[in-house]
Design an enzyme around this catalytic site. Structure first.
Site, PDB file in Angstrom:
ATOM      1  N   HIS A  85       9.317  -3.501   3.562  1.00 42.72           N
ATOM      2  CA  HIS A  85       8.821  -3.589   2.190  1.00 42.72           C
ATOM      3  C   HIS A  85       9.974  -4.096   1.370  1.00 42.72           C
ATOM      4  CE1 HIS A  85       5.507  -0.687   3.353  1.00 42.72           C
ATOM      5  NE2 HIS A  85       4.853  -1.795   3.083  1.00 42.72           N
ATOM      6  N   GLN A 128       5.857 -11.515   7.366  1.00 46.14           N
ATOM      7  CA  GLN A 128       5.336 -12.253   8.484  1.00 46.14           C
ATOM      8  C   GLN A 128       4.751 -11.217   9.688  1.00 46.14           C
ATOM      9  OE1 GLN A 128       5.514 -15.397   9.683  1.00 46.14           O
ATOM     10  NE2 GLN A 128       4.676 -14.694  11.827  1.00 46.14           N
ATOM     11  N   ASP A 186       2.283  -9.258   9.049  1.00 50.40           N
ATOM     12  CA  ASP A 186       0.967  -9.625   9.212  1.00 50.40           C
ATOM     13  C   ASP A 186       0.665 -11.013   9.144  1.00 50.40           C
ATOM     14  OD1 ASP A 186       0.148  -6.788   8.849  1.00 50.40           O
ATOM     15  OD2 ASP A 186       1.761  -6.807   7.365  1.00 50.40           O
ATOM     16  N   HIS A 205       8.896   1.161   3.535  1.00 51.20           N
ATOM     17  CA  HIS A 205      10.007   1.248   4.495  1.00 51.20           C
ATOM     18  C   HIS A 205      10.834  -0.116   4.254  1.00 51.20           C
ATOM     19  CE1 HIS A 205       7.532  -1.723   6.589  1.00 51.20           C
ATOM     20  NE2 HIS A 205       6.586  -0.968   6.638  1.00 51.20           N
ATOM     21  N   MET A 207       0.800  -1.046   0.025  1.00 51.76           N
ATOM     22  CA  MET A 207       0.105  -0.043  -0.086  1.00 51.76           C
ATOM     23  C   MET A 207       0.794   1.348  -0.041  1.00 51.76           C
ATOM     24  SD  MET A 207      -3.394  -1.015   2.139  1.00 51.76           S
ATOM     25  CE  MET A 207      -2.799  -0.568   3.659  1.00 51.76           C
ATOM     26  N   GLY A 208       2.072   1.007  -0.306  1.00 49.96           N
ATOM     27  CA  GLY A 208       3.214   2.237  -0.417  1.00 49.96           C
ATOM     28  C   GLY A 208       3.415   2.570   0.838  1.00 49.96           C
TER      29      GLY A 208
HETATM   30  P1  AMP Z   1       1.455  -2.890   3.477  1.00 51.89           P
HETATM   31  O1  AMP Z   1       2.023  -1.809   2.437  1.00 51.89           O
HETATM   32  O2  AMP Z   1       1.346  -2.643   4.963  1.00 51.89           O
HETATM   33  O3  AMP Z   1       0.273  -3.584   2.684  1.00 51.89           O
HETATM   34  O4  AMP Z   1       2.565  -4.141   3.452  1.00 51.89           O
HETATM   35  C1  AMP Z   1       2.786  -4.700   2.283  1.00 51.89           C
HETATM   36  C2  AMP Z   1       3.553  -5.878   2.523  1.00 51.89           C
HETATM   37  O5  AMP Z   1       4.884  -5.700   3.317  1.00 51.89           O
HETATM   38  C3  AMP Z   1       3.036  -7.017   3.304  1.00 51.89           C
HETATM   39  O6  AMP Z   1       3.174  -8.384   2.853  1.00 51.89           O
HETATM   40  C4  AMP Z   1       3.416  -6.638   4.730  1.00 51.89           C
HETATM   41  O7  AMP Z   1       3.296  -7.939   5.585  1.00 51.89           O
HETATM   42  C5  AMP Z   1       5.018  -6.420   4.561  1.00 51.89           C
HETATM   43  N1  AMP Z   1       5.387  -5.683   5.457  1.00 51.89           N
HETATM   44  C6  AMP Z   1       4.823  -4.698   6.232  1.00 51.89           C
HETATM   45  N2  AMP Z   1       5.770  -4.410   7.146  1.00 51.89           N
HETATM   46  C7  AMP Z   1       6.747  -5.245   7.305  1.00 51.89           C
HETATM   47  C8  AMP Z   1       7.980  -5.381   8.099  1.00 51.89           C
HETATM   48  N3  AMP Z   1       8.187  -4.629   9.100  1.00 51.89           N
HETATM   49  N4  AMP Z   1       8.782  -6.728   7.687  1.00 51.89           N
HETATM   50  C9  AMP Z   1       8.574  -7.327   6.766  1.00 51.89           C
HETATM   51  N5  AMP Z   1       7.444  -7.144   5.988  1.00 51.89           N
HETATM   52  C10 AMP Z   1       6.530  -5.991   6.240  1.00 51.89           C
END
Ligand code: AMP
Length: 284
Positions: free
Chosen positions: A38, A149, A151, A35, A31-32
């Site tokens: 990602h 992991q 999530d 960090h 979702m952008g």
């Molecule tokens: P999001 O942008 O929050 O939807 O996350 C996109 C992907 O990045 C998902 O598969 C999350 O589980 C992964 N993600 C988010 N934060 C972390 C993190 N701290 N460590 C590893 N993967 C992450």
């Protein structure tokens, strides 16, 4: 690095790829507000796949009306720069009208996500995630997908939809990336004020307490482990606990007794910011 906001344009590019035998297309949706967590997904995809695709889409279907859809951080230019530097080949950038055009009415739901922990606190969430990931997988046509992991319940939901809907996709789970003080990286950490940020590592401390109770002290009573986590969390009066769970890694149901491995999962509100984190702990 290419970008595309159009499904037909993306498909034309996907068809034009001249992959050699054994070369794979890897995909990690986001979702952008990217960090290092990602970027770890990106690095894992680059390691295993000849072509790496990402997407940036703040999926309205996984937010409830009272949640933070409007204020969710959006920083596309910076995100694209980071992805370009890591050698991503294509970023799919759809908008709401493309993903959910007027008349849209098909939803994907894995029962494993419903009514438990994240699914109980955010009832709309996993239907939104399962639906958008199914749509993105159908568009992107990946061989491998990479999820964090961080999530954990989302990972199980994705594994179930891939298995149950017979998708020819391998799901790779990438370890959680943390700040130096243990706080799991999250796009939502930007919402934390200085005071709240200083208190946020208590979530990781509570997970470590559970790990220590199970691994070192051999505690097998899951309620005692839950109490142990809540004790640590309540040392910070500003923390409101949503759940502090000891779950089966397969069913995501709360367990009574800690056998083999369990998923320790926590969700709290710290002011108006929601934090989630988890750890898999082995008892044997
Ligand atoms: P999001 O942008 O929050 O939807 O996350 C996109 C992907 O990045 C998902 O598969 C999350 O589980 C992964 N993600 C988010 N934060 C972390 C993190 N701290 N460590 C590893 N993967 C992450």
């Amino acid at each position: 690095m290419l970008t595309s906001s159009s499904i037909s344009e993306y498909r034309a590019w996907r068809k034009s790829l001249k992959l050699k035998d054994g070369e794979l297309v890897g995909f990690f949706p986001t979702m952008g507000a990217l960090h290092e967590g990602h970027l770890d997904l990106c690095r894992a995809a680059k390691e295993k796949c000849a072509v790496v695709v990402s997407s940036i889409f703040v999926n309205p279907a996984q937010f409830a009306p009272h949640e933070d859809l409007d204020k969710y951080p959006r920083q596309q230019e910076e995100d694209l720069k980071k992805l370009r530097e890591l050698g991503v080949d294509m970023v799919f950038l759809p908008n709401n009208e493309i993903m959910y055009p007027p008349g849209y009415d098909t939803w994907v739901q894995a029962d494993v996500g419903s009514g438990r922990n994240e699914g109980a606190v955010r009832p709309h969430f996993f239907r939104g995630v399962a639906t958008v990931c199914t749509k993105l997988f159908n568009i992107v046509q990946p061989d491998m997908v990479f999820f964090g992991q961080k999530d954990a319940q989302q990972c199980v939901v994705i594994q179930h939809i891939v298995r149950d809907l017979n998708m020819d996709i391998e799901v790779v789970i990438v370890p959680t990336r943390r700040e130096a003080d243990g706080l799991a990286m999250s796009s939502r950490n930007q919402y934390l004020t200085g005071e709240m940020r200083a208190k946020a590592p208590v979530v990781y401390k509570a997970l470590c307490k559970a790990k220590e109770m199970i691994e070192a002290s051999k505690e097998r009573n899951a309620d005692k482990v839950r109490e142990g986590m809540k004790e640590v969390l309540s040392q910070e009066p500003l923390v409101q606990i949503q759940y502090a769970s000891v779950l089966s890694t397969d069913t995501l149901l709360e367990v009574e007794e800690v056998e083999s491995k369990v998923l320790i999962a926590i969700a709290v509100m710290l002011g108006s910011t929601r934090l989630i984190d988890n750890m898999i702990v082995h008892s044997g």
